[in-house]
Design an enzyme around this catalytic site. Sequence first.
Site, short mmCIF file in Angstrom:
data_model
loop_
_atom_site.label_atom_id
_atom_site.label_comp_id
_atom_site.label_asym_id
_atom_site.label_seq_id
_atom_site.Cartn_x
_atom_site.Cartn_y
_atom_site.Cartn_z
N TYR A 102 26.27 82.26 126.26
CA TYR A 102 25.17 81.27 126.31
C TYR A 102 24.30 81.46 127.55
CZ TYR A 102 28.39 77.84 128.73
OH TYR A 102 29.26 77.19 129.56
N GLU A 103 23.12 80.84 127.50
CA GLU A 103 22.09 81.05 128.54
C GLU A 103 21.62 82.49 128.59
OE1 GLU A 103 20.29 79.11 129.83
OE2 GLU A 103 21.50 77.43 129.13
N GLY A 104 21.66 83.16 127.47
CA GLY A 104 21.24 84.57 127.44
C GLY A 104 22.45 85.45 127.63
#
Length: 594
Positions: free
Chosen positions: A436-438
């Site tokens: 998550y978050e890239g």
Amino acid sequence: MAEYIAPLADFNFVISELAGLGDLNKLPNFEHATDDLLEPILEEASRFAREVLSPTNVIGDQQGCSVEAGTVKVPSEFHDAYKLFVEGGWQGLDCSQDHGGMGMPALIGSATAEMWATANMALSLCPMLTSGAIDTIELHATDELKQRYLPKLVSGEWSATMDLTEPQAGSDLARVRAQAIPEGNHYKVSGTKIYITWGDHEMAENIVHLVLARLPDAPEGVRGISLFLVPKFLVNDDGSLGDRNDVYATSVEHKLGIHASPTCVLNFGDNDGAVGYLVGQENRGLACMFTMMNLARLQVGIQGLAISERSYQAARDYAKERVQGQVPGSHESARIIQHPDVRRMLMTMRSLVEAMRATAYVSASAIDVAHHAEDADTRAGALERSALLTPVVKGWMTEVALELASTGVQVHGGMGFVEETGVAQYLRDAKILTIYEGTTGIQANDLVGRKILADSGLGMQHLLKEMADFDAKLASCGPDLDSVRKAVARGRKRLEEATNWLLGKAQDEPAVVYLAAFDYLMLAGTVIGGWQMGRAAEISHRKLDGKQGNADFYKAKLITARFYAEEIMPRSAGYFEAATSGGSAAMELPEEQF
Ligand SMILES: Cc1cc2nc3c(=O)[nH]c(=O)nc-3n(C[C@H](O)[C@H](O)[C@H](O)COP(=O)(O)OP(=O)(O)OC[C@H]3O[C@@H](n4cnc5c(N)ncnc54)[C@H](O)[C@@H]3O)c2cc1C
């Protein structure tokens, strides 16, 4: 099950000596952030993490969350812990005093965030997202929205979410399809968002969703995305809560880890449209959302540090008690911490944890300088540094976290693989951090594309120059730090050569550059972490020479820095070779052969 004890001596050392709290203290608005205040804040945060948050960690893992009658339920123990979190004013620690915060630097907020995540990562995601939303609203929203929403977010009475992902739009936000139609002084938002962390719950009275959506006439791609604030409950002019808005969680995901963090499918506008308010300018929403995403990337990196610290503590405690075999040359029964291979694992964990803490807090401090320095050049330099370090902190630290959580299980042997020691949970929880978050791939692309190629390597050159200048300080420490000095010098040279290699290939062989991106990211993290350990060693050497402070702490730091230099820095040779091999085999195999 091991109790979490925050390593306060290391927190104090990194914040004061490496990340320069004393320099931040000279900036406007931070006059009150003194070393004197740091210790009591960290001590109280550590107590809160240990006594209030940590005991809810396994409960959350076992109970998870569910949707009942249209509302998301989390363990009742979380409600009690969150209430105490709000009463303690922790959410507002590093928020502006204009909206009721305590106005501490992000550097100190990062330290408390680390403690929350070490104690209970699933629960810590709720305040983490609220922090990001506060910054985004503060920087981009109208005064009216700020006055209406910020005080309750800063107090923690309301929480927030970040709503980007849709089924067809994950890493690729150009595919976002949620719609926003203008209506009077607001917009009507509709569409489905998936994987929304803490998307619904009853711990806070209201939830503020920051949602990416498109206006009817918006251009295709990322330049046609706008940002909207969509509250769960509308807010009346006097600040009281009004009607329920048309946004509902329809389900929560069943996941590998962070079971107690509700990962929601959210439907907006299924009935009469969800009322939303524009944040920033129309079609410029992604730029505003990057405020939230960049902060979240730093904080997810810090979660990697946090879970690694927890894994290390559990492994260390177990290794001191478990008796197996004899050490070479002895017939006495040994505790496993006496075995060289277990030492290797524990020192790998310890040295990487300390290197990550230093790297993350130096990065957080750069964010403070970028926002608060009076001089424009200083602000620009700090912005360049924090932009460069963000994908490194997120990408490298979360990959390392996964490795260390696995090493923590390994130290426990079979007891690590069964659930009762708790360390299996750390490994399960750690896996989300690289996603998550890239994902790591997206961080590597960001580092190479936006942070190296886009400025012709200038930001990296500034960092490499600082590293080169630091050599004189290490040299002045004499033979004690020889291995550290050599390792930093070799690592710097590899990072410099790899950067030049990328710049040389960018024009004609872009695919090769992006094939190298992951190894370049890991090279950068390993070397920057080693540089920070070198700085820590140099300071410790001086303190010991001057007979200042806690000698045991500084001696341990020197040994840990030497271990990093001798056993971790050689990884940079492998990353360098792989990054600059120029091999394109991965792209050559025909798709049907996979
Ligand atoms: C538990 C959990 C919580 C989450 N919380 C939130 C949240 O609060 N808010 C929110 O908006 N989203 C949230 N997400 C979504 C999360 O950010 C995405 O899952 C993530 O960005 C990856 O997108 P994806 O799952 O669609 O994978 P994809 O984008 O399909 O990626 C799959 C693989 O392809 C690779 N890949 C994709 N594009 C590229 C590229 N251009 N170059 C190289 N490799 C590429 C990726 O690295 C990955 O390995 C959450 C997800 C989970 C699982």
